[in-house]
Design a protein around this motif. Structure first.
Motif, PDB file in Angstrom:
ATOM      1  N   SER A  35       6.785 -27.088  51.016  1.00  0.00           N
ATOM      2  CA  SER A  35       7.498 -26.378  49.954  1.00  0.00           C
ATOM      3  C   SER A  35       6.558 -25.758  48.929  1.00  0.00           C
ATOM      4  CB  SER A  35       8.473 -27.329  49.254  1.00  0.00           C
ATOM      5  OG  SER A  35       7.757 -28.351  48.593  1.00  0.00           O
ATOM      6  N   ASP A  36       5.268 -26.063  48.984  1.00  0.00           N
ATOM      7  CA  ASP A  36       4.305 -25.493  48.045  1.00  0.00           C
ATOM      8  C   ASP A  36       3.918 -24.068  48.408  1.00  0.00           C
ATOM      9  OD1 ASP A  36       4.314 -27.808  46.611  1.00  0.00           O
ATOM     10  OD2 ASP A  36       2.503 -28.621  47.559  1.00  0.00           O
ATOM     11  N   SER A  37       4.426 -23.575  49.506  1.00  0.00           N
ATOM     12  CA  SER A  37       4.060 -22.246  49.968  1.00  0.00           C
ATOM     13  C   SER A  37       4.624 -21.184  49.029  1.00  0.00           C
ATOM     14  CB  SER A  37       4.596 -22.032  51.379  1.00  0.00           C
ATOM     15  OG  SER A  37       4.335 -20.724  51.795  1.00  0.00           O
ATOM     16  N   ALA A  38       3.894 -20.110  48.855  1.00  0.00           N
ATOM     17  CA  ALA A  38       4.336 -19.021  47.978  1.00  0.00           C
ATOM     18  C   ALA A  38       5.202 -18.013  48.713  1.00  0.00           C
ATOM     19  CB  ALA A  38       3.120 -18.321  47.385  1.00  0.00           C
ATOM     20  N   THR A  39       5.386 -18.159  50.000  1.00  0.00           N
ATOM     21  CA  THR A  39       6.200 -17.221  50.768  1.00  0.00           C
ATOM     22  C   THR A  39       7.632 -17.723  50.885  1.00  0.00           C
ATOM     23  OG1 THR A  39       5.621 -18.274  52.847  1.00  0.00           O
ATOM     24  CG2 THR A  39       4.225 -16.451  52.125  1.00  0.00           C
ATOM     25  N   LEU A  40       8.559 -16.773  50.920  1.00  0.00           N
ATOM     26  CA  LEU A  40       9.972 -17.095  51.087  1.00  0.00           C
ATOM     27  C   LEU A  40      10.453 -16.531  52.407  1.00  0.00           C
ATOM     28  CD1 LEU A  40      11.292 -16.184  47.525  1.00  0.00           C
ATOM     29  CD2 LEU A  40      10.883 -18.454  48.454  1.00  0.00           C
ATOM     30  N   PRO A  41      11.192 -17.301  53.192  1.00  0.00           N
ATOM     31  CA  PRO A  41      11.715 -16.763  54.449  1.00  0.00           C
ATOM     32  C   PRO A  41      12.883 -15.818  54.174  1.00  0.00           C
ATOM     33  CG  PRO A  41      12.425 -19.025  54.175  1.00  0.00           C
ATOM     34  CD  PRO A  41      11.499 -18.719  53.040  1.00  0.00           C
ATOM     35  N   VAL A  42      12.802 -14.605  54.671  1.00  0.00           N
ATOM     36  CA  VAL A  42      13.878 -13.633  54.516  1.00  0.00           C
ATOM     37  C   VAL A  42      14.210 -13.049  55.881  1.00  0.00           C
ATOM     38  CG1 VAL A  42      13.357 -13.019  52.128  1.00  0.00           C
ATOM     39  CG2 VAL A  42      12.236 -11.819  53.955  1.00  0.00           C
ATOM     40  N   ALA A  43      15.365 -12.433  55.992  1.00  0.00           N
ATOM     41  CA  ALA A  43      15.848 -11.921  57.280  1.00  0.00           C
ATOM     42  C   ALA A  43      15.036 -10.711  57.729  1.00  0.00           C
ATOM     43  CB  ALA A  43      17.318 -11.561  57.178  1.00  0.00           C
ATOM     44  N   GLY A  44      14.203 -10.887  58.711  1.00  0.00           N
ATOM     45  CA  GLY A  44      13.469  -9.785  59.312  1.00  0.00           C
ATOM     46  C   GLY A  44      12.437  -9.125  58.413  1.00  0.00           C
ATOM     47  N   GLY A  45      12.117  -9.714  57.281  1.00  0.00           N
ATOM     48  CA  GLY A  45      11.128  -9.138  56.394  1.00  0.00           C
ATOM     49  C   GLY A  45      11.661  -8.044  55.492  1.00  0.00           C
ATOM     50  N   CYS A  46      12.972  -7.813  55.491  1.00  0.00           N
ATOM     51  CA  CYS A  46      13.552  -6.751  54.672  1.00  0.00           C
ATOM     52  C   CYS A  46      13.974  -7.236  53.291  1.00  0.00           C
ATOM     53  CB  CYS A  46      14.775  -6.156  55.372  1.00  0.00           C
ATOM     54  SG  CYS A  46      14.353  -5.240  56.852  1.00  0.00           S
ATOM     55  N   GLY A  47      14.223  -8.513  53.126  1.00  0.00           N
ATOM     56  CA  GLY A  47      14.650  -9.052  51.844  1.00  0.00           C
ATOM     57  C   GLY A  47      16.126  -9.399  51.863  1.00  0.00           C
ATOM     58  N   PRO A  48      16.585 -10.064  50.805  1.00  0.00           N
ATOM     59  CA  PRO A  48      17.990 -10.466  50.771  1.00  0.00           C
ATOM     60  C   PRO A  48      18.918  -9.256  50.680  1.00  0.00           C
ATOM     61  CG  PRO A  48      16.828 -11.153  48.771  1.00  0.00           C
ATOM     62  CD  PRO A  48      15.826 -10.536  49.666  1.00  0.00           C
ATOM     63  N   GLY A  49      19.984  -9.277  51.462  1.00  0.00           N
ATOM     64  CA  GLY A  49      20.952  -8.188  51.457  1.00  0.00           C
ATOM     65  C   GLY A  49      20.601  -7.043  52.385  1.00  0.00           C
ATOM     66  N   TRP A  50      19.554  -7.177  53.166  1.00  0.00           N
ATOM     67  CA  TRP A  50      19.111  -6.116  54.065  1.00  0.00           C
ATOM     68  C   TRP A  50      18.886  -6.691  55.455  1.00  0.00           C
ATOM     69  CZ3 TRP A  50      18.295  -1.031  52.418  1.00  0.00           C
ATOM     70  CH2 TRP A  50      18.458  -0.828  51.056  1.00  0.00           C
ATOM     71  N   HIS A  51      18.888  -5.858  56.482  1.00  0.00           N
ATOM     72  CA  HIS A  51      18.597  -6.274  57.847  1.00  0.00           C
ATOM     73  C   HIS A  51      17.910  -5.144  58.582  1.00  0.00           C
ATOM     74  CE1 HIS A  51      21.700  -3.912  60.006  1.00  0.00           C
ATOM     75  NE2 HIS A  51      22.337  -3.990  58.859  1.00  0.00           N
ATOM     76  N   ARG A  52      17.371  -5.451  59.758  1.00  0.00           N
ATOM     77  CA  ARG A  52      16.677  -4.444  60.557  1.00  0.00           C
ATOM     78  C   ARG A  52      17.669  -3.573  61.310  1.00  0.00           C
ATOM     79  NH1 ARG A  52      11.408  -3.602  59.336  1.00  0.00           N
ATOM     80  NH2 ARG A  52      10.527  -5.576  58.724  1.00  0.00           N
ATOM     81  N   GLY A  53      17.448  -2.275  61.305  1.00  0.00           N
ATOM     82  CA  GLY A  53      18.290  -1.326  62.010  1.00  0.00           C
ATOM     83  C   GLY A  53      17.853  -1.160  63.455  1.00  0.00           C
ATOM     84  N   PRO A  54      18.441  -0.185  64.172  1.00  0.00           N
ATOM     85  CA  PRO A  54      18.133  -0.022  65.591  1.00  0.00           C
ATOM     86  C   PRO A  54      16.683   0.393  65.871  1.00  0.00           C
ATOM     87  CG  PRO A  54      19.579   1.731  64.835  1.00  0.00           C
ATOM     88  CD  PRO A  54      19.470   0.742  63.722  1.00  0.00           C
ATOM     89  N   TYR A  55      16.031   1.068  64.938  1.00  0.00           N
ATOM     90  CA  TYR A  55      14.650   1.491  65.152  1.00  0.00           C
ATOM     91  C   TYR A  55      13.661   0.710  64.302  1.00  0.00           C
ATOM     92  CZ  TYR A  55      16.739   5.317  67.681  1.00  0.00           C
ATOM     93  OH  TYR A  55      17.457   6.047  68.581  1.00  0.00           O
ATOM     94  N   GLY A  56      14.091  -0.438  63.759  1.00  0.00           N
ATOM     95  CA  GLY A  56      13.197  -1.309  63.019  1.00  0.00           C
ATOM     96  C   GLY A  56      13.148  -1.076  61.530  1.00  0.00           C
ATOM     97  N   GLY A  57      13.876  -0.093  61.013  1.00  0.00           N
ATOM     98  CA  GLY A  57      13.894   0.146  59.579  1.00  0.00           C
ATOM     99  C   GLY A  57      14.854  -0.795  58.867  1.00  0.00           C
ATOM    100  N   CYS A  58      14.687  -0.953  57.569  1.00  0.00           N
ATOM    101  CA  CYS A  58      15.564  -1.820  56.783  1.00  0.00           C
ATOM    102  C   CYS A  58      16.820  -1.059  56.367  1.00  0.00           C
ATOM    103  CB  CYS A  58      14.827  -2.322  55.549  1.00  0.00           C
ATOM    104  SG  CYS A  58      13.471  -3.435  55.942  1.00  0.00           S
ATOM    105  N   ARG A  59      17.977  -1.718  56.557  1.00  0.00           N
ATOM    106  CA  ARG A  59      19.274  -1.148  56.186  1.00  0.00           C
ATOM    107  C   ARG A  59      20.040  -2.153  55.347  1.00  0.00           C
ATOM    108  NH1 ARG A  59      21.975   0.673  61.727  1.00  0.00           N
ATOM    109  NH2 ARG A  59      23.664  -0.255  60.585  1.00  0.00           N
ATOM    110  N   PRO A  60      20.962  -1.685  54.489  1.00  0.00           N
ATOM    111  CA  PRO A  60      21.765  -2.643  53.727  1.00  0.00           C
ATOM    112  C   PRO A  60      22.636  -3.476  54.663  1.00  0.00           C
ATOM    113  CG  PRO A  60      22.119  -0.390  52.945  1.00  0.00           C
ATOM    114  CD  PRO A  60      21.237  -0.303  54.134  1.00  0.00           C
ATOM    115  N   LEU A  61      22.835  -4.731  54.296  1.00  0.00           N
ATOM    116  CA  LEU A  61      23.611  -5.625  55.140  1.00  0.00           C
ATOM    117  C   LEU A  61      25.088  -5.244  55.133  1.00  0.00           C
ATOM    118  CD1 LEU A  61      23.434  -8.121  56.919  1.00  0.00           C
ATOM    119  CD2 LEU A  61      23.751  -9.501  54.892  1.00  0.00           C
ATOM    120  N   TYR A  62      25.626  -4.980  53.974  1.00  0.00           N
ATOM    121  CA  TYR A  62      27.036  -4.588  53.849  1.00  0.00           C
ATOM    122  C   TYR A  62      27.091  -3.210  53.198  1.00  0.00           C
ATOM    123  CZ  TYR A  62      27.563  -9.552  54.602  1.00  0.00           C
ATOM    124  OH  TYR A  62      27.482 -10.807  55.122  1.00  0.00           O
ATOM    125  N   ASN A  63      27.128  -2.178  54.011  1.00  0.00           N
ATOM    126  CA  ASN A  63      27.104  -0.835  53.449  1.00  0.00           C
ATOM    127  C   ASN A  63      28.464  -0.156  53.508  1.00  0.00           C
ATOM    128  OD1 ASN A  63      27.064  -0.595  56.187  1.00  0.00           O
ATOM    129  ND2 ASN A  63      25.369   0.833  56.288  1.00  0.00           N
TER     130      ASN A  63
END
Length: 81
Positions: A35-63
């Motif tokens: 738990s001392d790690s400075a990194t936070l696990p997020v979905a696909g590296g896009c951050g909270p509220g985002w996900h990876r699209g069909p070509y690997g770009g970040c898209r909003p989760l609920y658009n």
């Protein structure tokens, strides 16, 4: 028979000389150290509220609003039937 013995010997030497690889490093057993790690696990590296699209770009989760779903590539919203 001699060729078989020589080839098996050569294969044994070849397999013995290959170093072992660690595909998955071991995790620390102590939870406090993990738990001392400075990194936070997020979905696909896009951050909270985002996900990876069909070509690997970040898209909003609920658009799209409730009752609608996103179309191809998230460019249009279609009503749920």
């Amino acid at each position: 028979m001699r060729i078989l013995i020589v080839s098996l010997f050569a294969m044994g030497i070849g397999l013995a000389s290959v170093p072992t690889a660690s595909a998955m490093p071991t995790a620390p057993l102590d939870r406090a150290a993990a738990s001392d790690s400075a990194t936070l696990p997020v979905a696909g590296g896009c951050g909270p509220g985002w996900h990876r699209g069909p070509y690997g770009g970040c898209r909003p989760l609920y658009n799209c609003p409730p009752g609608w779903h996103s179309g191809p590539f998230g460019r249009r919203c279609f009503r749920n039937w």
